[in-house]
Design a protein around this motif. Structure first.
Motif, mmCIF file in Angstrom:
data_model
loop_
_atom_site.group_PDB
_atom_site.id
_atom_site.type_symbol
_atom_site.label_atom_id
_atom_site.label_comp_id
_atom_site.label_asym_id
_atom_site.label_seq_id
_atom_site.Cartn_x
_atom_site.Cartn_y
_atom_site.Cartn_z
ATOM 1 N N LYS A 181 0.949 -1.248 0.123
ATOM 2 C CA LYS A 181 0.071 -0.023 -0.007
ATOM 3 C C LYS A 181 0.786 1.151 0.070
ATOM 4 O O LYS A 181 1.562 1.434 0.837
ATOM 5 C CB LYS A 181 -0.947 -0.016 1.328
ATOM 6 N N GLY A 209 -2.669 4.273 -3.323
ATOM 7 C CA GLY A 209 -3.323 3.076 -3.300
ATOM 8 C C GLY A 209 -2.207 1.916 -3.172
ATOM 9 O O GLY A 209 -1.228 2.070 -2.997
ATOM 10 N N MET A 210 -2.747 0.680 -3.673
ATOM 11 C CA MET A 210 -1.989 -0.293 -3.877
ATOM 12 C C MET A 210 -1.016 -0.320 -4.967
ATOM 13 O O MET A 210 -1.378 0.142 -6.105
ATOM 14 C CB MET A 210 -2.741 -1.731 -3.791
#
Length: 230
Positions: A16, A20-21
């Motif tokens: 993460k 975001g990822m």
């Protein structure tokens, strides 16, 4: 390749980030035989250190499998992983991870004590002498230079005579002479005790000493070939 000591199958790693990822590793498959020396090379940000951490169970693969010495690391909990590393792996980090309240001698002796070696402190003194730090045994990390701390970290990793050595830029904080001596120790452990060495490096001369070189680019294996340095 039969019975590899390290085996990665379709390994991915996502972490993460602020946005975001972020996928760090993309479908890595790699088998390493016992006693082999592997150089992981590639530009900064290519995933080399992340791959090394996944091999040691220090980062959990998002998908795929990681096996070491026939054990499935992806199925172990944190306590089991810690015990497995204690008994089978030596890990050398870029950032040393020495215990600041312990002397150099105590830092090196601690994993030996945890593994039940009654001669932990004698062995620790021998390892510090091997990396040229016999006179610094009673010094704390804050009293040592970055290069000296790196050598303590190497002594700590080498002392238990692990079957697998994972090293992230092991000479990055050392001058030429000390760096060469440390690499001789690492390769010597592999040659004398059959240890498997996987090393992240930006130095072509160090990669050239390895049996095999694996190049990463954007989290993928670009090349997996004998002595493929260029």
């Amino acid at each position: 390749m039969s019975n590899p000591i390290l085996s990665l199958k379709d390994v991915t790693l996502s972490l993460k980030g602020n946005a975001g990822m972020v996928q760090i590793l993309h479908g890595i498959s790699l088998d390493v035989t016992a006693g082999e020396t592997i150089g992981l090379i590639g530009p900064s940000g290519s995933g080399k250190s992340s791959l090394l951490m996944v091999m040691g169970g220090l980062e959990r693969a998002t998908s795929g499998s990681v096996q070491a010495m026939g054990r499935d690391l992806t199925a172990m909990n944190e306590d089991a992983l810690a015990r497995f590393r204690r008994d089978n792996m030596g890990v050398v980090f870029q950032s040393f991870h020495l215990i600041p309240t312990m002397t150099a001698l105590e830092n090196v002796a601690t994993p030996l004590e945890l593994a039940g070696h009654k001669d932990a402190f004698d062995r620790a003194r021998d390892e510090l002498a091997a990396v040229g730090l016999a006179s610094r045994a009673d010094h704390y990390p804050a009293q040592m230079s970055g290069g000296e701390q790196q050598r303590v970290a190497l002594a700590r990793a080498l002392a238990p005579r692990p079957g697998i050595l994972l090293a992230d830029e092991p000479t990055g904080n050392l001058d030429g002479a000390n760096g060469a001596a440390i690499m001789d120790l690492l390769f010597g452990l592999s040659e004398q005790h059959g240890a498997t060495l996987v090393m992240v490096t930006h130095a072509p001369d160090l990669a050239a000493r390895c049996d095999r070189v694996v190049r990463l680019m954007d989290g993928q294996m670009e090349r997996d070939a004998q002595r493929a340095i260029a």
